[in-house]
Design a protein around this motif. Structure first.
Motif, PDB file in Angstrom:
ATOM      1  N   ASP A 201     -51.972  -9.776   8.939  1.00 31.05           N
ATOM      2  CA  ASP A 201     -51.836  -8.692   9.922  1.00 31.05           C
ATOM      3  C   ASP A 201     -52.420  -7.404   9.413  1.00 31.05           C
ATOM      4  N   GLY A 202     -53.055  -7.448   8.281  1.00 27.22           N
ATOM      5  CA  GLY A 202     -53.773  -6.301   7.821  1.00 27.22           C
ATOM      6  C   GLY A 202     -52.970  -5.386   6.907  1.00 27.22           C
ATOM      7  N   ARG A 203     -51.851  -5.764   6.553  1.00 27.82           N
ATOM      8  CA  ARG A 203     -51.063  -4.916   5.686  1.00 27.82           C
ATOM      9  C   ARG A 203     -51.435  -5.196   4.224  1.00 27.82           C
ATOM     10  N   HIS A 204     -51.286  -4.215   3.411  1.00 28.45           N
ATOM     11  CA  HIS A 204     -51.579  -4.332   1.973  1.00 28.45           C
ATOM     12  C   HIS A 204     -50.265  -4.459   1.210  1.00 28.45           C
ATOM     13  N   VAL A 205     -50.189  -5.539   0.365  1.00 30.62           N
ATOM     14  CA  VAL A 205     -48.962  -5.793  -0.416  1.00 30.62           C
ATOM     15  C   VAL A 205     -49.335  -5.677  -1.895  1.00 30.62           C
ATOM     16  N   THR A 206     -48.545  -4.917  -2.579  1.00 27.43           N
ATOM     17  CA  THR A 206     -48.782  -4.725  -4.022  1.00 27.43           C
ATOM     18  C   THR A 206     -47.771  -5.578  -4.806  1.00 27.43           C
ATOM     19  N   GLY A 207     -48.261  -6.325  -5.748  1.00 19.39           N
ATOM     20  CA  GLY A 207     -47.402  -7.195  -6.583  1.00 19.39           C
ATOM     21  C   GLY A 207     -47.806  -7.166  -8.053  1.00 19.39           C
ATOM     22  N   THR A 208     -47.102  -7.963  -8.830  1.00 23.80           N
ATOM     23  CA  THR A 208     -47.383  -8.059 -10.281  1.00 23.80           C
ATOM     24  C   THR A 208     -47.703  -9.529 -10.633  1.00 23.80           C
TER      25      THR A 208
END
Length: 413
Positions: A201-208
């Motif tokens: 859906d175009g969202r940006h997710v930040t992870g490790t």
């Protein structure tokens, strides 16, 4: 004076001796019954002991089987009967006139002596059997104790080797575990960084995201195996040490020492070991079975030969052959009948000669007396015709004869 002829009455014992002497002269030999009786007594003792020995053997080894007991006694009884013939056969060697029979009797004596040697040898072996059996039993127990000690020594050696092996295995497992831990610690640490991802859906997710060394998993597996091997090696080592702890030398050493002492005592009580040691110049405990049986052969067999010859030699020497010059023998009764008449005749002649000599001496003395002292005496009267008594021996006149002439006095004994 009367002459008497006396006859002596012989002693009955002398008559029996004379009769026995005449019988011996007739058959040509005499027998010493004392020696012969002694020979039979010796033979009887030998036979009795020869039967007692097999009876003991049969009692020990036949057990409770009466058939086996009597089967073991048949031959000894037959041997005893044969041994009884040895003394009569020995006497026959000296008394039989036929050379063939003497040779046959000698063969019989040799055969019976061989049977006696067998019986006496068995008795000699029986004499040493209890002590020898005790020594052999003690030696067997000593051998068992020595073998048990040797077995224990091997078990202890093997257990020590297993403990050493398990200790090495544990040390190797511990070294592998230690090396694994060291290698695992030497790996680079895990690296983590931020990662931004975009969803649908175009969202940006930040992870490790973290990354590890690819060798990490293999090292962990190896370390886990090393830990398992160490535990197993430790368990095996504990088991080996427990088995080794069960192997105690004290009991086995005490048993071996007691067996050695008992064997030494049995050897010292065994005469056969002592005699064998003296012959071979060894310690009684060091003589071998071969040396013992070699000495036993001579110590038993040679005396058996001597024992078999004792009664035989007595029987042989009991017979004495009479020589030709021994055949002249005059019985005392015959001598009295032959010699006494000659002795009486000699005494009669001596008395007559003594009487004549005395009468002549008296006549010469009477003539001298009448010539000197009675010159005018009338001549003596002539005796009347008829038989006159014989003049006996006259005693010699004394120095002073009685008046009226001489008187002759006859004395008798």
């Amino acid at each position: 004076m009367a002459d008497a002829v006396t006859f002596s009455i012989p002693d009955p014992r002398d008559a029996r001796i004379a009769a026995r002497r005449a019988r011996d002269l007739e058959r040509g030999y005499s027998i010493s019954y004392k020696r012969l009786t002694l020979a039979f007594v010796i033979e009887g003792i030998v036979v009795a002991t020869s039967l007692a020995g097999p009876w003991l053997f049969a009692s020990i080894y036949a057990g409770k089987d009466p058939l086996a007991f009597w089967m073991m006694l048949l031959a000894p009884v037959a041997y005893g009967v044969i041994e009884f013939s040895r003394v009569p056969l020995a006497v026959s060697i000296r008394t039989q006139p036929s050379k063939v029979l003497r040779v046959i009797a000698a063969i019989g004596v040799i055969g019976a002596a061989a049977v006696t040697v067998k019986s006496i040898s068995q008795l000699g072996e029986i004499m040493f059997r209890p002590r020898l059996t005790e020594a052999v039993t003690a030696q067997a127990k000593l051998g068992d104790a020595v073998a048990a000690k040797a077995t224990l020594d091997r078990q202890i050696t093997d257990a020590d080797a297993v403990v050493a092996q398990r200790t090495t295995q544990l040390a190797e497992a511990e070294k592998r575990l230690k090396d694994g831990n060291t290698e695992l610690g030497a790996l680079p640490p895990q690296r983590c960084f931020k990662v931004v991802t975009t969803t649908r859906d175009g969202r940006h997710v930040t992870g490790t995201r973290c990354t590890t060394d690819p060798r990490m998993d293999a090292m962990k597996t190896s370390l886990s195996n090393a830990q398992r091997d160490r535990r197993e090696a430790s368990d095996r080592l504990d088991a080996a040490r427990a088995e080794r702890a069960k192997l105690d030398r004290g009991a086995v050493d005490r048993a071996a020492s007691e067996a050695a002492v008992n064997y030494r005592d049995a050897v010292m009580r065994s005469q056969l070991h002592s005699f064998t040691a003296m012959v071979f110049f060894k310690d009684p405990g060091q003589v071998t079975d071969k040396e013992i049986h070699s000495f036993l052969f001579f110590f038993v067999f040679i005396p058996a030969i001597g024992a078999s010859l004792a009664a035989t030699l007595l029987a042989l020497t009991a017979v004495e052959r009479l020589r030709d010059e021994d055949s002249v023998f005059i019985d005392e009764r015959a001598g009295s009948f032959i010699l006494e008449p000659f002795a009486a005749e000699i005494l009669r002649q001596a008395r007559e000669e003594a009487g004549q000599a005395a009468e002549a001496a008296l006549g010469r003395g009477k003539g001298r007396f009448r010539e000197e002292e009675l010159p005018e005496a009338a001549p003596p009267e002539q005796p009347a015709a008829g038989p006159q008594p014989a003049a006996g021996p006259q005693p010699a006149p004394g120095p002073h004869p009685p008046p009226g002439g001489l008187r002759v006095v006859e004395t008798g004994r």
